[in-house]
Design a protein around this motif. Sequence first.
Motif, mmCIF file in Angstrom:
data_model
loop_
_atom_site.group_PDB
_atom_site.id
_atom_site.type_symbol
_atom_site.label_atom_id
_atom_site.label_comp_id
_atom_site.label_asym_id
_atom_site.label_seq_id
_atom_site.Cartn_x
_atom_site.Cartn_y
_atom_site.Cartn_z
ATOM 1 N N LYS B 141 7.074 10.996 -2.679
ATOM 2 C CA LYS B 141 6.649 11.791 -1.546
ATOM 3 C C LYS B 141 5.100 11.659 -1.516
ATOM 4 O O LYS B 141 4.148 11.951 -0.572
ATOM 5 C CB LYS B 141 7.188 13.080 -1.461
ATOM 6 C CG LYS B 141 8.613 12.880 -0.897
ATOM 7 C CD LYS B 141 9.119 14.289 -0.276
ATOM 8 C CE LYS B 141 8.997 15.355 -0.847
ATOM 9 N NZ LYS B 141 9.808 15.559 -1.862
ATOM 10 N N GLY B 142 4.384 11.549 -2.815
ATOM 11 C CA GLY B 142 2.973 11.605 -3.156
ATOM 12 C C GLY B 142 2.154 10.267 -2.286
ATOM 13 O O GLY B 142 1.130 10.198 -1.954
ATOM 14 N N ILE B 143 3.451 9.194 -2.130
ATOM 15 C CA ILE B 143 2.585 7.961 -1.863
ATOM 16 C C ILE B 143 1.809 7.997 -0.743
ATOM 17 O O ILE B 143 0.686 7.477 -0.398
ATOM 18 C CB ILE B 143 3.476 6.785 -1.818
ATOM 19 C CG1 ILE B 143 4.128 6.948 -3.243
ATOM 20 C CG2 ILE B 143 2.925 5.526 -1.590
ATOM 21 C CD1 ILE B 143 5.469 5.704 -3.371
ATOM 22 N N PRO B 144 2.176 8.333 0.612
ATOM 23 C CA PRO B 144 1.637 8.394 1.928
ATOM 24 C C PRO B 144 0.139 9.421 1.637
ATOM 25 O O PRO B 144 -0.856 8.812 2.195
ATOM 26 C CB PRO B 144 2.492 9.053 2.862
ATOM 27 C CG PRO B 144 3.758 8.956 2.243
ATOM 28 C CD PRO B 144 3.689 8.956 0.898
ATOM 29 N N LEU B 145 0.264 10.485 1.035
ATOM 30 C CA LEU B 145 -1.051 11.214 0.691
ATOM 31 C C LEU B 145 -1.972 10.380 0.044
ATOM 32 O O LEU B 145 -3.195 10.297 0.423
ATOM 33 C CB LEU B 145 -0.551 12.507 -0.123
ATOM 34 C CG LEU B 145 0.329 13.284 0.652
ATOM 35 C CD1 LEU B 145 0.771 14.361 -0.344
ATOM 36 C CD2 LEU B 145 -0.820 14.004 1.777
#
Lengths: 279, 279
Positions: B141-145
């Motif tokens: 989930k951190g990838i787009p951020l």
Amino acid sequence: MKKLKRSARLVEMTQYLLARPHTLISLTAFADRYQSAKSSISEDLAIIKEVFADEGIGDLSTHAGAAGGVRFVPQCRKDVALQQIKSIISELQQPDRLLPGGYLYMTDLLGQPGMMQEVGRMFASAFADRNIDVIMTVETKGIPLAHATAAFLNLPVVIVRRDHKVTEGSAVSINYVSGSTKRIQTMSLARRALKEESRVLIIDDFMKAGGTIQGMVDLLHEFRAVVAGVGVFVESGEIEHEERLLQDYVSLARLTEVDLKSRHITIQPGNFFDLSESI
Amino acid sequence: MKKLKRSARLVEMTQYLLARPHTLISLTAFADRYQSAKSSISEDLAIIKEVFADEGIGDLSTHAGAAGGVRFVPQCRKDVALQQIKSIISELQQPDRLLPGGYLYMTDLLGQPGMMQEVGRMFASAFADRNIDVIMTVETKGIPLAHATAAFLNLPVVIVRRDHKVTEGSAVSINYVSGSTKRIQTMSLARRALKEESRVLIIDDFMKAGGTIQGMVDLLHEFRAVVAGVGVFVESGEIEHEERLLQDYVSLARLTEVDLKSRHITIQPGNFFDLSESI
């Protein structure tokens, strides 16, 4: 916003449009925003439109009538895109990218935001007219590509997980057979991630036989959603055409030969560059 | 490139600068590109600088001398950022986001490119001066951020995997204890992903006790790399300050209360908005 001179207004409108791709903005909204006559706004838009067209940044399409306005549709010039993909290919062909099993290391390239923006712009050009609701990819390496494309198309991204996480809530899981390794694997998508009958663009980093993408297509059926397009960054041309589970897709590069002995890798531009239509 | 009128040149320079954040562009390069005198270019840059400052888009910093030029540094206005985070918070506080175990469903928000760009701009503002080489996050989930932040900082992203994949080549794996669940987990990073002594910005979507981020910090030690900053989208305020493994981080939102019975979720702006310095 304070009243701007034309020169400042052009700068402001340019950044405003670039930040809002595929969004209809009414002339009235612009006229209010800049406290200017619609005729001045129209002249400004004509200047911006010409520069965007000359530079291959995209099209400013104008829509007449009461509900009319202007929409920025990002595009890429095919000659520029071909230069970019050739540069990416020359990176990918470096012999030290070959991993045991004939896999190609490309994670570093997928971590370069500038390159992702080039690639996202190509996908956004290819699928601009497909009337898409949402972009789907499977973790992990497809995510930067999906998000880069989504930014240019102004669309949300849903991510299919390899396992079912508690932070996703209830999910639909399916088993699928990876086409090249023939192993059975699982993928799942949160129930609330996708509305029924959504039109979905599937984006992934690599396709060999197409088993993973076929898995995503099957998953979409469970949601009664529709495949509106499939885009892959690199396809493997080592597989016979008949063996491929999927026939209708856009690829940006095609891996045609891997010689494990000489460590020679051959990659060519993908079928995106075969299409005869101008983009 | 053909010679442009000033109005067209302003549009072109604006898009050129926006596409190249944190990149030094010499006046000579601009003068050559537009076949214009440096004095005209300087006047254009002054106009763009003023609009970017007024709109809170960022700073055009000019560097004098032979190696001089101009650099676009994306920023956000704190009042605008606060509006944006309040709107995100009101979405996150919806009772139907509560999942079994008190987890919060926020995957859909992380899939919205517009919102990711707002958040990426905030992180890029917060860490603009930290002299960073690379941004690191852990899947998924951190990838787009991380990528949204990377685009504004013009930096590469490396992704830590939960398991070791054949497509990553040789990797360094560590075990870590998730601070809140106390379970032992594994994370790994490809050996070729990170150069020694890199200065690394860690970005993640959620932090409770900080075990996952501490795991990334430990992994960085294996690479003899340095933590240059830590940014989390939402921190959980449900944990005592002393229990937190990590003290120095920037958060954009803080989950202060989850009442499972009434399904009431309370979220406040994070410590990014406490900082007194202007951004």
